[in-house]
Design a protein around this motif. Structure first.
Motif, PDB file in Angstrom:
ATOM      1  N   ALA A 119     117.855  62.931  28.147  1.00 45.25           N
ATOM      2  CA  ALA A 119     116.604  62.189  28.284  1.00 45.25           C
ATOM      3  C   ALA A 119     115.592  62.946  29.128  1.00 45.25           C
ATOM      4  N   ILE A 120     114.316  62.869  28.724  1.00 41.82           N
ATOM      5  CA  ILE A 120     113.189  63.374  29.510  1.00 41.82           C
ATOM      6  C   ILE A 120     112.346  62.163  29.896  1.00 41.82           C
ATOM      7  N   ASP A 121     112.353  61.824  31.180  1.00 44.88           N
ATOM      8  CA  ASP A 121     111.563  60.687  31.662  1.00 44.88           C
ATOM      9  C   ASP A 121     110.217  61.156  32.213  1.00 44.88           C
ATOM     10  N   GLY A 122     110.185  62.304  32.858  1.00 50.83           N
ATOM     11  CA  GLY A 122     108.944  62.829  33.408  1.00 50.83           C
ATOM     12  C   GLY A 122     109.217  64.026  34.291  1.00 50.83           C
ATOM     13  N   PHE A 123     108.158  64.542  34.937  1.00 48.77           N
ATOM     14  CA  PHE A 123     108.280  65.682  35.845  1.00 48.77           C
ATOM     15  C   PHE A 123     107.382  65.446  37.054  1.00 48.77           C
ATOM     16  N   GLU A 124     107.692  66.152  38.114  1.00 52.63           N
ATOM     17  CA  GLU A 124     106.821  66.193  39.276  1.00 52.63           C
ATOM     18  C   GLU A 124     106.637  67.655  39.676  1.00 52.63           C
ATOM     19  N   ALA A 125     105.388  68.109  39.716  1.00 47.68           N
ATOM     20  CA  ALA A 125     105.090  69.505  40.043  1.00 47.68           C
ATOM     21  C   ALA A 125     103.675  69.581  40.578  1.00 47.68           C
ATOM     22  N   GLY A 126     103.435  70.520  41.487  1.00 50.20           N
ATOM     23  CA  GLY A 126     102.096  70.703  42.033  1.00 50.20           C
ATOM     24  C   GLY A 126     101.567  69.475  42.739  1.00 50.20           C
ATOM     25  N   GLY A 127     102.477  68.661  43.310  1.00 45.18           N
ATOM     26  CA  GLY A 127     102.054  67.468  44.013  1.00 45.18           C
ATOM     27  C   GLY A 127     101.729  66.299  43.110  1.00 45.18           C
ATOM     28  N   ARG A 128     102.020  66.388  41.810  1.00 44.96           N
ATOM     29  CA  ARG A 128     101.728  65.314  40.865  1.00 44.96           C
ATOM     30  C   ARG A 128     102.998  64.866  40.151  1.00 44.96           C
ATOM     31  N   ARG A 129     103.156  63.559  40.019  1.00 43.28           N
ATOM     32  CA  ARG A 129     104.230  63.001  39.204  1.00 43.28           C
ATOM     33  C   ARG A 129     103.635  62.672  37.836  1.00 43.28           C
ATOM     34  N   ILE A 130     104.278  63.194  36.768  1.00 42.41           N
ATOM     35  CA  ILE A 130     103.725  63.074  35.420  1.00 42.41           C
ATOM     36  C   ILE A 130     104.706  62.277  34.577  1.00 42.41           C
ATOM     37  N   ALA A 131     104.315  61.039  34.243  1.00 41.19           N
ATOM     38  CA  ALA A 131     105.204  60.154  33.490  1.00 41.19           C
ATOM     39  C   ALA A 131     105.198  60.457  32.005  1.00 41.19           C
ATOM     40  N   THR A 132     104.083  60.973  31.506  1.00 43.59           N
ATOM     41  CA  THR A 132     103.980  61.313  30.079  1.00 43.59           C
ATOM     42  C   THR A 132     103.514  62.759  29.945  1.00 43.59           C
ATOM     43  N   PRO A 133     104.379  63.690  30.224  1.00 40.53           N
ATOM     44  CA  PRO A 133     103.974  65.102  30.208  1.00 40.53           C
ATOM     45  C   PRO A 133     103.715  65.611  28.796  1.00 40.53           C
ATOM     46  N   GLU A 134     102.858  66.645  28.704  1.00 40.60           N
ATOM     47  CA  GLU A 134     102.631  67.325  27.434  1.00 40.60           C
ATOM     48  C   GLU A 134     103.756  68.328  27.229  1.00 40.60           C
ATOM     49  N   LEU A 135     104.601  68.066  26.250  1.00 43.89           N
ATOM     50  CA  LEU A 135     105.797  68.859  26.037  1.00 43.89           C
ATOM     51  C   LEU A 135     105.730  69.606  24.711  1.00 43.89           C
TER      52      LEU A 135
END
Length: 642
Positions: free
Chosen positions: A514-530
């Protein structure tokens, strides 16, 4: 030679005529000069810094102050070479004395500038003396030393049309081996050639060349056929490197201590082997425009390659463009400029020979595009070193119409699972081995938010192509927002890839990842562009030896194309299920890919569309007939119907 500090010399033995009264005097004079040279060479010298070097200062060309040969070689012209050691020169007297050319020191090493260079250049030009410039080389092992010295020389000397071709004066090794010195010479010569468009000449003595390069013929073999040989006190010079590859000498420094009106003290004397300087002169301004050659890309995600017949500058996304031919709409592109040696250079100011025009997004299969150099109305223009603009040139090409399942134009989507506890109220899931989710991010760390539970399998994590580990997502109870963090990355942009292994622990009921989201660069991304891909199934019967497959309900594959139809090559078999085919958002039909035996090369065609751009979407329905062992949908390839 002009007076200056000398390093301990290694002398070429003088070749003398049989003794006569006059020749005995010359021999005695040469012996006395050799004694004086030995005394000078044992005195303290200051060669640890740039500046004191001049043509002949190594002393390998012969004894200092050797007798001047009275008879000029047949069909030759006289000249001199000078540096700051001659101080102020009366060039009107030099010209009146019959000197036809002068070669002046311009630079030394990476930073030194001869303080008399500008005055010498102006004085020679004002009095009709053909002028050239030389660089006193200071090779060493520091990175790019040859390139830096070459750039310093060109920037200061500014050789111009009508000047003699530039000169590399090689009299030092800087502790380099003979092979390293040879490579250094070629690098310097190559850089100056690249910047000026003319091949320089080399200054050396025969002994010096043998000592410093092992008498290498690599330089003349690389096309640098003009030699300025230094050999004093002889009736004819000895020419190194197998008579310089059979070309012989072009300039000969035959004395380091001649007398010329307008110059106080000693000055170097030279002959030019010819009566016209045309072959050794930088040509007049180039009036020929650079000719571009445009090569279409080899795929939807490949660059257009633009090659120029000579060095150009001033390349921008405004004067080298990629357009849709039907609408003249420009595509967003990135330019990579390379030199003649393939090195990446600045597109505006570098010595550009080739440009790669990379579309930011894949090209639309079947769409006609136009690549254009200096399109009408564009400013500034791409120009060569003489300022000649490249002619407006275009090439039209159609993006490929035959696509394998892994083409960059094909976009896959995983199954979306609704979950109240997920970061964005849902997450993506896939179970097929080889499926992958890729995400680009900035910064020195990243956290992958995932799901663990009784139906979860194993995944491997890769960052920038390096595998960082394998993770078993199994847990007795389902849990969302589980964090997998990766830190200590170098600054900059990175890419993380989550790859489904298609395996799980013995206790797991499935192999989901499962991919739920990512956190990078100080931002939590719930719907990342994959960038997503389905699983990969190796199949000898498939067109490319494999197919992409998924059985995740509502997983999909999309393809934007231009044409009147499209053919989807798929697979039928006992584990294959049903799929819905949509074009431009409208359902065309539902297909059932079940068969009792695997069958490859099955074609599902949509035809009769209006000519234009369309969007195909194939959706996995997650259902199959009762006899089926699975609900997979497979993609082998696509063919666009014009």
């Amino acid at each position: 030679m002009a007076q200056g500090r000398l390093e301990p010399p290694t002398l070429d033995p003088p070749t003398l005529d049989p003794p006569t009264l006059g020749s005995r005097a010359r021999i005695a004079g040469a012996a006395l000069a050799a004694v004086l040279l030995l005394v000078l060479s044992t005195a303290p010298v200051a060669l640890g810094h740039e500046g004191p070097g001049f043509a002949g200062s190594s002393g390998t060309a012969g004894p200092h102050g050797a007798p001047v040969v009275a008879q000029p070689p047949p069909g030759s012209l006289p000249g001199i070479d000078v540096s700051h050691w001659q101080e102020t020169i009366d060039w009107s007297q030099v010209a009146a004395s019959g000197q036809r050319f002068a070669i002046a020191k311009a630079t030394e090493g990476q930073t030194y500038v001869d303080p008399m260079y500008v005055a010498n250049r102006a004085g020679a030009a004002a009095n009709g003396v053909v002028f050239g410039a030389y660089h006193f080389a200071r090779p060493d092992a520091t990175p790019n030393d040859a390139i830096l010295e070459a750039d310093h020389f060109v920037d200061i000397a500014q050789p111009a049309p009508g000047d003699l071709i530039p000169v590399l004066d090689l009299e030092r090794t800087g502790g380099l081996t003979q092979a390293e010195v040879t490579a250094w010479i070629l690098a310097w010569l190559g850089r100056v050639t690249e910047r000026l468009g003319v091949r320089p000449m080399v200054y050396t003595s025969p002994n010096g060349w043998e000592q410093r390069t092992g008498d290498s013929t690599a330089v003349v073999g690389a096309g640098y056929t003009t030699l300025w040989v230094a050999h004093w006190g002889v009736s004819s010079p000895r020419v190194p490197a197998a008579n310089w590859g059979g070309y012989g000498w072009t300039f000969w420094q035959y004395s380091d201590c001649g007398s010329v009106p307008g110059i106080q003290g000693c000055v170097d004397l030279d002959w030019f082997a010819g009566t016209s300087f045309e072959a050794v002169t930088i040509p007049l301004p180039d009036r020929t425009p650079p000719v571009p050659t445009l090569a279409p890309p080899g795929g939807v995600a490949r660059p257009v390659t633009v090659s120029f017949g000579e060095v150009v500058r001033g390349v921008t996304v405004g004067n080298l463009v990629l357009l849709r031919a039907d609408t003249a709409t420009p595509e967003e592109t990135e330019l990579t400029c390379r030199s003649g040696k393939g090195l990446v250079v600045d597109c505006l100011s570098g010595n550009v020979r080739t440009v790669l025009v990379q579309p930011r997004e894949p090209l639309i299969p079947g769409q006609t595009y136009r690549a254009a150099v200096n399109p009408p109305g564009t400013l500034p223009l791409i120009v060569d070193r003489s300022g000649n603009p490249a002619p407006a040139t275009t090439v039209d090409f159609a993006a490929p119409t035959e696509l394998e399942q892994d083409s960059a134009a094909v976009a896959y989507a995983w199954r979306t699972v609704a979950a109240r506890d997920a970061l964005g109220g849902s997450y993506l899931a896939e179970r097929s081995a080889g499926a992958a989710a890729t995400f680009a991010f900035p910064g020195r760390s990243i956290t992958w938010y995932t799901v663990v539970g009784p139906d979860q399998g194993r995944a491997s994590v890769w960052i920038d192509g390096e595998r960082l580990g394998t993770f078993d997502q199994y847990a007795p109870r389902k849990e969302h927002r589980v964090a997998r963090s990766f830190t200590g990355l170098p600054r900059g942009d990175h890419t993380i890839a989550i790859r489904v292994l298609g395996t799980g622990s013995s206790a797991s009921s499935d192999t989901l990842v499962a991919i739920d989201g990512f956190e990078a660069g100080g931002r939590r991304i719930a719907t990342p562009e994959l960038a997503l891909s389905w699983g990969t199934v190796r199949a000898p019967g498939a067109s490319g030896g494999s197919v992409a497959a998924s059985d995740g309900k509502r997983a999909s594959v999309e393809l934007t194309f231009r044409g009147t139809g499209i053919a989807w090559t798929t697979v039928r078999g006992p584990d294959q299920g049903r799929a819905a085919i949509y074009v431009d958002g409208a359902l065309v039909r539902t297909v059932d890919n079940f068969a009792s035996e695997p069958t490859f090369g099955v074609v599902r065609t949509v035809s009769g569309l209006a000519e234009g751009v369309h969007e195909l979407r194939i959706v996995v329905l997650g259902e199959a007939r009762g006899k089926a062992t699975g609900t997979f949908v497979s993609v082998d390839r696509f063919s666009i119907v014009p």
